[in-house]
Scaffold this motif. Sequence first.
Motif, PDB file in Angstrom:
ATOM      1  N   ILE A 399       0.846  -1.202   0.000  1.00 38.27           N
ATOM      2  CA  ILE A 399       0.000   0.000   0.000  1.00 38.27           C
ATOM      3  C   ILE A 399       0.879   1.249   0.000  1.00 38.27           C
ATOM      4  CG2 ILE A 399      -1.820   1.237   1.235  1.00 38.27           C
ATOM      5  CD1 ILE A 399      -2.724  -1.401   2.411  1.00 38.27           C
ATOM      6  N   GLU A 400       1.946   1.232   0.791  1.00 39.92           N
ATOM      7  CA  GLU A 400       2.856   2.376   0.826  1.00 39.92           C
ATOM      8  C   GLU A 400       3.491   2.618  -0.538  1.00 39.92           C
ATOM      9  OE1 GLU A 400       5.640   1.450   3.843  1.00 39.92           O
ATOM     10  OE2 GLU A 400       4.196   1.579   5.501  1.00 39.92           O
ATOM     11  N   HIS A 401       3.932   1.549  -1.190  1.00 44.32           N
ATOM     12  CA  HIS A 401       4.554   1.689  -2.509  1.00 44.32           C
ATOM     13  C   HIS A 401       3.549   2.218  -3.532  1.00 44.32           C
ATOM     14  CE1 HIS A 401       7.178   0.886  -5.893  1.00 44.32           C
ATOM     15  NE2 HIS A 401       6.225   0.159  -6.457  1.00 44.32           N
ATOM     16  N   PHE A 402       2.308   1.721  -3.471  1.00 45.30           N
ATOM     17  CA  PHE A 402       1.290   2.183  -4.413  1.00 45.30           C
ATOM     18  C   PHE A 402       1.008   3.675  -4.233  1.00 45.30           C
ATOM     19  CE2 PHE A 402      -3.238   3.009  -5.230  1.00 45.30           C
ATOM     20  CZ  PHE A 402      -3.303   2.713  -6.588  1.00 45.30           C
ATOM     21  N   LEU A 403       0.884   4.115  -2.974  1.00 46.16           N
ATOM     22  CA  LEU A 403       0.621   5.529  -2.722  1.00 46.16           C
ATOM     23  C   LEU A 403       1.823   6.397  -3.069  1.00 46.16           C
ATOM     24  CD1 LEU A 403      -1.478   5.495   0.572  1.00 46.16           C
ATOM     25  CD2 LEU A 403      -2.170   6.396  -1.640  1.00 46.16           C
ATOM     26  N   GLU A 404       3.011   5.900  -2.829  1.00 40.46           N
ATOM     27  CA  GLU A 404       4.206   6.666  -3.183  1.00 40.46           C
ATOM     28  C   GLU A 404       4.280   6.895  -4.693  1.00 40.46           C
ATOM     29  OE1 GLU A 404       9.081   6.444  -2.626  1.00 40.46           O
ATOM     30  OE2 GLU A 404       7.799   4.740  -2.109  1.00 40.46           O
ATOM     31  N   THR A 405       3.993   5.856  -5.467  1.00 38.07           N
ATOM     32  CA  THR A 405       3.991   5.992  -6.924  1.00 38.07           C
ATOM     33  C   THR A 405       2.896   6.951  -7.381  1.00 38.07           C
ATOM     34  OG1 THR A 405       4.787   3.703  -7.087  1.00 38.07           O
ATOM     35  CG2 THR A 405       3.873   4.705  -9.081  1.00 38.07           C
ATOM     36  N   SER A 406       1.706   6.821  -6.789  1.00 41.35           N
ATOM     37  CA  SER A 406       0.589   7.679  -7.194  1.00 41.35           C
ATOM     38  C   SER A 406       0.854   9.139  -6.852  1.00 41.35           C
ATOM     39  CB  SER A 406      -0.706   7.197  -6.527  1.00 41.35           C
ATOM     40  OG  SER A 406      -0.992   5.864  -6.874  1.00 41.35           O
ATOM     41  N   ARG A 407       1.406   9.403  -5.656  1.00 36.97           N
ATOM     42  CA  ARG A 407       1.684  10.788  -5.279  1.00 36.97           C
ATOM     43  C   ARG A 407       2.753  11.408  -6.161  1.00 36.97           C
ATOM     44  NH1 ARG A 407       1.673   8.835   0.886  1.00 36.97           N
ATOM     45  NH2 ARG A 407      -0.514   9.255   1.428  1.00 36.97           N
ATOM     46  N   ASN A 408       3.789  10.627  -6.489  1.00 38.12           N
ATOM     47  CA  ASN A 408       4.810  11.149  -7.402  1.00 38.12           C
ATOM     48  C   ASN A 408       4.222  11.494  -8.758  1.00 38.12           C
ATOM     49  OD1 ASN A 408       7.275  11.346  -6.036  1.00 38.12           O
ATOM     50  ND2 ASN A 408       7.582   9.127  -6.101  1.00 38.12           N
ATOM     51  N   LYS A 409       3.271  10.695  -9.176  1.00 36.80           N
ATOM     52  CA  LYS A 409       2.702  10.875 -10.513  1.00 36.80           C
ATOM     53  C   LYS A 409       1.730  12.052 -10.568  1.00 36.80           C
ATOM     54  CE  LYS A 409       0.209   8.262 -14.046  1.00 36.80           C
ATOM     55  NZ  LYS A 409      -0.338   6.939 -14.406  1.00 36.80           N
ATOM     56  N   PHE A 410       0.859  12.195  -9.563  1.00 33.62           N
ATOM     57  CA  PHE A 410      -0.209  13.188  -9.622  1.00 33.62           C
ATOM     58  C   PHE A 410       0.096  14.473  -8.847  1.00 33.62           C
ATOM     59  CE2 PHE A 410      -2.422   9.146 -10.393  1.00 33.62           C
ATOM     60  CZ  PHE A 410      -3.062   9.446 -11.586  1.00 33.62           C
ATOM     61  N   ILE A 411       0.941  14.390  -7.824  1.00 32.83           N
ATOM     62  CA  ILE A 411       1.195  15.558  -6.983  1.00 32.83           C
ATOM     63  C   ILE A 411       2.629  16.040  -7.112  1.00 32.83           C
ATOM     64  CG2 ILE A 411       1.059  16.481  -4.629  1.00 32.83           C
ATOM     65  CD1 ILE A 411      -0.915  14.297  -3.952  1.00 32.83           C
ATOM     66  N   GLY A 412       3.561  15.110  -7.243  1.00 32.93           N
ATOM     67  CA  GLY A 412       4.953  15.496  -7.398  1.00 32.93           C
ATOM     68  C   GLY A 412       5.772  15.391  -6.139  1.00 32.93           C
ATOM     69  N   PHE A 413       5.214  14.907  -5.033  1.00 41.53           N
ATOM     70  CA  PHE A 413       5.980  14.689  -3.820  1.00 41.53           C
ATOM     71  C   PHE A 413       5.340  13.543  -3.048  1.00 41.53           C
ATOM     72  CE2 PHE A 413       2.728  17.768  -2.690  1.00 41.53           C
ATOM     73  CZ  PHE A 413       2.228  17.272  -1.501  1.00 41.53           C
ATOM     74  N   THR A 414       6.056  13.034  -2.048  1.00 40.39           N
ATOM     75  CA  THR A 414       5.573  11.892  -1.270  1.00 40.39           C
ATOM     76  C   THR A 414       5.416  12.293   0.188  1.00 40.39           C
ATOM     77  OG1 THR A 414       7.812  11.107  -0.828  1.00 40.39           O
ATOM     78  CG2 THR A 414       6.734  10.273  -2.807  1.00 40.39           C
ATOM     79  N   LEU A 415       4.742  11.434   0.947  1.00 38.38           N
ATOM     80  CA  LEU A 415       4.504  11.673   2.368  1.00 38.38           C
ATOM     81  C   LEU A 415       5.075  10.552   3.231  1.00 38.38           C
ATOM     82  CD1 LEU A 415       0.793  12.931   2.231  1.00 38.38           C
ATOM     83  CD2 LEU A 415       2.861  14.312   2.399  1.00 38.38           C
ATOM     84  N   GLY A 416       6.110   9.899   2.753  1.00 38.95           N
ATOM     85  CA  GLY A 416       6.725   8.835   3.542  1.00 38.95           C
ATOM     86  C   GLY A 416       5.823   7.621   3.641  1.00 38.95           C
ATOM     87  N   ASN A 417       5.638   7.124   4.868  1.00 37.23           N
ATOM     88  CA  ASN A 417       4.850   5.916   5.096  1.00 37.23           C
ATOM     89  C   ASN A 417       3.386   6.208   5.396  1.00 37.23           C
ATOM     90  OD1 ASN A 417       7.187   4.417   4.778  1.00 37.23           O
ATOM     91  ND2 ASN A 417       7.653   4.428   6.975  1.00 37.23           N
ATOM     92  N   ASP A 418       2.940   7.420   5.127  1.00 36.05           N
ATOM     93  CA  ASP A 418       1.554   7.803   5.389  1.00 36.05           C
ATOM     94  C   ASP A 418       0.636   7.082   4.404  1.00 36.05           C
ATOM     95  OD1 ASP A 418      -0.842   8.928   5.907  1.00 36.05           O
ATOM     96  OD2 ASP A 418      -0.234  11.004   5.575  1.00 36.05           O
ATOM     97  N   THR A 419      -0.281   6.258   4.955  1.00 37.30           N
ATOM     98  CA  THR A 419      -1.233   5.544   4.088  1.00 37.30           C
ATOM     99  C   THR A 419      -2.653   6.042   4.277  1.00 37.30           C
ATOM    100  OG1 THR A 419      -1.511   3.825   5.775  1.00 37.30           O
ATOM    101  CG2 THR A 419       0.172   3.449   4.090  1.00 37.30           C
ATOM    102  N   GLU A 420      -2.822   7.152   4.988  1.00 38.40           N
ATOM    103  CA  GLU A 420      -4.166   7.667   5.258  1.00 38.40           C
ATOM    104  C   GLU A 420      -4.494   8.901   4.420  1.00 38.40           C
ATOM    105  OE1 GLU A 420      -6.211   5.983   7.110  1.00 38.40           O
ATOM    106  OE2 GLU A 420      -4.657   4.527   7.652  1.00 38.40           O
ATOM    107  N   THR A 421      -3.521   9.765   4.187  1.00 31.69           N
ATOM    108  CA  THR A 421      -3.777  11.024   3.477  1.00 31.69           C
ATOM    109  C   THR A 421      -3.907  10.774   1.979  1.00 31.69           C
ATOM    110  OG1 THR A 421      -2.489  12.193   5.144  1.00 31.69           O
ATOM    111  CG2 THR A 421      -2.953  13.365   3.093  1.00 31.69           C
ATOM    112  N   LEU A 422      -5.069  11.140   1.434  1.00 31.32           N
ATOM    113  CA  LEU A 422      -5.325  10.950  -0.002  1.00 31.32           C
ATOM    114  C   LEU A 422      -5.616  12.270  -0.698  1.00 31.32           C
ATOM    115  CD1 LEU A 422      -7.613   7.780   0.211  1.00 31.32           C
ATOM    116  CD2 LEU A 422      -5.140   7.872  -0.142  1.00 31.32           C
ATOM    117  N   VAL A 423      -5.257  13.379  -0.071  1.00 27.61           N
ATOM    118  CA  VAL A 423      -5.548  14.707  -0.628  1.00 27.61           C
ATOM    119  C   VAL A 423      -4.807  14.884  -1.949  1.00 27.61           C
ATOM    120  CG1 VAL A 423      -5.360  17.191  -0.233  1.00 27.61           C
ATOM    121  CG2 VAL A 423      -5.908  15.654   1.669  1.00 27.61           C
TER     122      VAL A 423
END
Length: 804
Positions: A399-423
């Motif tokens: 889940i962490e890897h999936f969110l890290e990839t998605s944040r890099n793609k759509f937002i341009g930065f990551t939030l570490g191991n945060d799996t709750e924030t979907l803003v």
Amino acid sequence: MFEHLFVGVRTSEWLSSVCYSNICICVFCSCSQSSMESPNLEFEYGDTDTLTAELSELYSYTEEPEFALNRDYFEEDFKSHGTDRRWIELSVEEQKAYVMQLLDALEVTDRDKRLKVARAILYLAQGVFDECDTEMDVLHWSRYNVFLLYDMGIFTALLELLSMEIEYVDTFIFLLTIMYLIVETIRVQTEDDRPEWVAARETFKNELGSLLYNGEPFALLLFTMVTKFCSMNAPHFPMKKVLLLLWKTILFTLGGFEELQEMKVRGREHLSLPPLPEDSIKVVRAMRAASPPASAMELIEQQQQQKRGRRSRRVQPPLVKQDSLDTYNERDPFKNDDVRDEEEDPEDTDGGIEGEVDPLDRDVIIQPPPPPPPLRPPSERVNFPKGLPWAPKVREKDIEHFLETSRNKFIGFTLGNDTETLVGLPRPIHESVKTLKQHKYVSIAEVQIKREEELQQCPLTLGEEEVEETPAEILYLGMLPNLSQYVIALLKLLLAAAPTSKAKTDSINILADVLPEEMPITVLQSMKLGIDVNRHKEIIVKAISALLLLLLKHFKLNHIYQFEIVSQHLVFANCIPLILKFFNQNIMSYISAKNSICVLDFPHCVVHEMPELTAESLEAGDSNQFCWRNLFSCINLLRILNKLTKWKHSRTMMLVVFKSAPILKRALKVKQAMMQLYVLKLLKIQTKYLGRQWRKSNMKTMSAIYQKVRHRLNDDWAYGNDIDARPWDFQAEECALRESIEKFNSRRYDKNKNGDFTPVDNCLQSVLGQRVELPEDFHYSYEMWLEREVFSQSIQWEGLLQNP
């Protein structure tokens, strides 16, 4: 690029959407039946075979004369005590009185006398077969006598005698045989067990697993025997009997597969983890075997039919038969036939490698190509099976890897191991994360690793860890100092007993206790000895494979790093290539081997009159399709290989480097669901590293993996577009794991583990008031000590007053 869209849908729909090179992997219909279909093997996997089979495997066929000698020594001693009645006619008090006399006789100084007494005790444990009429009577009296012997303290007496007789082969063998009969008989529960027998079983189980035998568990004594044998310090040890006794002791004290499942359920409850999604034992037992791959003869027949079909292409009518997507791709009208032949995986032309298309389907030639079918909703394109056997799982790091990839793609930065924030993430990502969390699975091992990291970081604030003294914990603590030697010795024996190993003059001799004093002189005697030797090796493989699997499973449940250190010792001792070498044979021949002579098996041989042995009688009586112990051994070795390689990138690459795919695919010919499952698991973890052409040529195997192996929702095993880019740095990965293991062992088991954090006593009166233990001869030399250590040393006392 649409991977985020697929995670939020059902697993089957997601996999059905993944296509490459015009070949869709969702071939979920039943595999076509081969023209030469092998039968289903009615095999039920368990901790052991039947009690009769387990008792019979203790004896080699060359030991047949020993049964009569045991009876003669017993009857001679029994009659010398002035009774004309039979053993089964005595009262319980009279039987106990006689056993007490045997116990006293074990302590005599005359070794020949002790040997005769040991034979008499062994005859009792074997069920006083001369007084029985049927095999069931023998088993009944064997069980009765074993509990009686244990109640009278025979096992403890034998253990004390074992160290005295360790240099004498004959007595040593008898002692091990009696101990095996006691352990195996008491271990097995029956419906008609008496209440006192149930209590005796629990008492004996606790004794074997505790530190009652010279401050160590009984299994550790047997492990020491194994290492002494392999180091040539005790080449006379009957290694088959030692290994069988060691395996049954571990099985008895730690528990079998069903006990492991129950312990796992209790462990998850204790850690407040969600319950298991299913009972793995029940799921595997309910599985059905898939059709095995085609044989070499079938592949040749397919090629000939294909060539005949090409010559008669213009004559045949245009037929369309869409039984499977594999077949459709095989007869792609837009692909040149010659190019197709060149692109076939060379591994598939080996003998025993699967053919992907039914011979009947090969005859169907499409000319001209049919018009494209009308578009249909996705749900109508493929008929999926009604249900998959396993619930899908997702790890936290996935889940962490999936969110890290998605944040890099759509937002341009990551939030570490945060799996709750979907803003800031699009709606499909929200649905995908929701689906992933629904199938999130936290293992006991992950909790243990996290807890270990906390204990390493905060040793003072968290305090001492409370370690439960389980039998597995006691055994691990005893094995830890010599763990490497134990593992290497077991693998040496496994290599020597493997059917693919060639005899070497410098290898260890595992046949010392099976070869007769006089070698055979007739063809019939040679046949009998050949069967006995092969059977002997098979039993050794069975015992070692079951023993290693039990150790891995119990240590993993007790603590993950205990499992990891045993796994690493196995890997460093070349266990992975050894198991692959074992399977690099005609596995069907090994599983169907008939290396047993039914008329010589115990207890049949002691109840019935022995017929005259002929070539026909050597093979008579065994009508089974397979050999239980060999199929059991194969499944155990596959499970060990799975445990060594699971989630280990470097070890998975070892499977690829050692070219395990064709070896494992040949093992799929065994039509047994459990064995196929563990083969498919091993193929799945390396599929994306085998290349696009391999996946294209092995669509039936890919389909079987989908149907039988558990799914990880965002695992790309099936298409491999995003292959792990990490280099195959075996040393770095194993060294990092080794460092974690050493920190764990140092923290939990090192006596000086917290020396740096021990509080310092700064009170002068307290320090001077401590009583110091001085050696007895100190007063003779204390003046010399004062002169050397105090008066002759130049001490700057004023330095103590200066500010450092």
